[in-house]
Design an enzyme around this catalytic site. Structure first.
Site, mmCIF file in Angstrom:
data_model
loop_
_atom_site.group_PDB
_atom_site.id
_atom_site.type_symbol
_atom_site.label_atom_id
_atom_site.label_comp_id
_atom_site.label_asym_id
_atom_site.label_seq_id
_atom_site.Cartn_x
_atom_site.Cartn_y
_atom_site.Cartn_z
ATOM 1 N N HIS A 1 0.824 -1.203 0.000
ATOM 2 C CA HIS A 1 0.000 0.000 0.000
ATOM 3 C C HIS A 1 0.861 1.257 0.000
ATOM 4 O O HIS A 1 2.055 1.216 0.327
ATOM 5 C CB HIS A 1 -0.942 -0.011 1.192
ATOM 6 C CG HIS A 1 -2.041 -1.029 1.061
ATOM 7 N ND1 HIS A 1 -3.110 -1.099 1.930
ATOM 8 C CD2 HIS A 1 -2.245 -2.010 0.135
ATOM 9 C CE1 HIS A 1 -3.911 -2.077 1.562
ATOM 10 N NE2 HIS A 1 -3.403 -2.646 0.475
ATOM 11 N N GLU B 1 0.813 3.943 2.001
ATOM 12 C CA GLU B 1 1.336 4.304 3.325
ATOM 13 C C GLU B 1 2.488 3.373 3.719
ATOM 14 O O GLU B 1 3.515 3.806 4.263
ATOM 15 C CB GLU B 1 0.228 4.212 4.380
ATOM 16 C CG GLU B 1 -0.990 5.096 4.089
ATOM 17 C CD GLU B 1 -2.082 4.344 3.354
ATOM 18 O OE1 GLU B 1 -3.259 4.662 3.585
ATOM 19 O OE2 GLU B 1 -1.761 3.429 2.565
ATOM 20 N N CYS C 1 -5.561 1.174 5.661
ATOM 21 C CA CYS C 1 -6.107 -0.133 6.039
ATOM 22 C C CYS C 1 -5.572 -0.501 7.426
ATOM 23 O O CYS C 1 -4.783 0.237 8.020
ATOM 24 C CB CYS C 1 -5.718 -1.192 5.006
ATOM 25 S SG CYS C 1 -3.947 -1.582 5.039
ATOM 26 N N CYS D 1 -1.599 -0.946 7.469
ATOM 27 C CA CYS D 1 -0.905 0.340 7.404
ATOM 28 C C CYS D 1 -1.125 1.149 8.681
ATOM 29 O O CYS D 1 -0.238 1.883 9.123
ATOM 30 C CB CYS D 1 -1.376 1.128 6.183
ATOM 31 S SG CYS D 1 -0.846 0.430 4.605
#
Length: 332
Positions: free
Chosen positions: A263, A265, A291, A294
């Site tokens: 992801h 992040e 999410c 993260c």
């Protein structure tokens, strides 16, 4: 600031444009669009052909067509001078732009004809009667798609009467700029908008075929790390079939353990670690809320603030966890 000019032949539009160019303004002319059409069709670029072709374009594509073509060339980080505005619909199209000001430049016809005679262009009228006849083609027309300097000039906010020498005209332009600057308001994005817009540009680098997401980490108003979602370094890109889950366009939030993409992040945090950059007490801007994975990385990395733009499908628990851990969360 965008300054548009309307005026008769040899009123001084070119002189004003050249002076403003020296002051950093970028020059655009509605006549350029007409010249392009004339050249492409093999016609000579004369005053009469410019008038005729301009009127043809307005009739075929609408009275504001030349202004619409010019606006496509305008960039937000520059000041512009736009010349050759001769139709009120063109003026109204440009007046819809932020910080556009229409200026009417004029002088008595006898003086303007004398200027034309001195410049001695081959296609210019040779007699005052021919000059006035040409003027009439531009000055006023019942058809709203033809040139109509008279009606266009009525839309101007400022008027410059140019019947002196060049130095006097330059002085009037300086006075005009000083006056306009009082009303000109420089619009700057907030820091939040600034960083989030950068995050959106970073997202355009994503190779994920399902959703393009990015995050940037900021400390003391300085970007210290960026990341976008995609397959790990050295692995075939998601867009090239590197992630089977994404390639199957699975349902959002389902079978996340099968997704090999990192992801935004996550990548921003990992990149900072990879390069030995401290991110404790920093702020992370993300195009989507984080999410759960993260979120745990954000908390344990010591990031103190999360600013996000859109809600991730499974956002409730991660946002709750961030707040429980004392991380400031804001939706932009």
């Amino acid at each position: 600031m965008i300054i548009g000019l309307v005026g008769e032949n040899c009123s001084g539009k070119g002189t004003v444009s050249a002076y403003l160019e020296k002051k950093g303004f970028y020059y655009l002319s509605l006549s350029d669009a007409i010249r392009e059409d004339l050249v492409s069709s093999g016609q000579s670029v004369t005053r009469e052909n410019l008038i005729k072709k301009g009127n043809e374009l307005r009739k075929e594509f609408g009275a504001s067509v030349l202004a619409k073509r010019i606006t496509l060339k305008i960039e937000k980080d520059r000041n512009y001078i736009i010349d050759s505005i001769r139709n009120p619909h063109e003026a109204k199209e440009l007046l819809s732009l932020q910080d556009f000001i229409l200026v009417y430049i004029t002088a008595n016809p006898e003086l303007r004809f004398e200027r034309m005679r001195i410049r001695a262009r081959e296609a210019d009228p040779k007699s005052y009667q021919e000059f006035l006849k040409l003027e009439e083609l531009e000055r006023k027309n019942a058809d709203d798609k033809l040139q109509n300097i008279e009606q266009t000039a009525k839309l101007a906010k400022e008027t410059l009467i140019n019947e002196g020498n060049i130095e006097q005209l330059h002085y009037k332009v300086d006075e005009l700029l000083s006056s306009l600057s009082k009303d000109f308001k420089l619009v700057r994005p907030s820091w939040d908008d600034y960083f989030m817009n950068i995050a959106k540009v970073v997202a355009s680098r994503s190779n994920c075929i399902k959703r393009k997401v990015a995050a940037i980490i900021v400390k003391d108003k300085r970007i210290i790390s960026t990341g976008y979602n995609g397959t790990p370094r050295g692995v075939k890109n998601c867009s090239e079939g590197g992630c089977l889950r994404c390639a199957s366009y699975g349902e959002s939030g389902k079978n996340l353990s099968e997704c090999v993409c990192s992801h935004g992040e996550e990548n921003a945090i990992v990149q900072a670690s990879y390069h030995g950059i401290e991110i404790n007490k920093s702020c992370i801007y993300s195009t989507f809320s984080p999410c759960l994975l993260c979120t745990k990385m954000i908390i344990n990395a010591g990031i103190s603030e999360v600013v996000y733009n859109a809600d991730y499908p499974l956002a409730e628990n991660p946002l709750k966890l961030l707040r429980e851990a004392g991380v400031l969360v804001r939706k932009l």
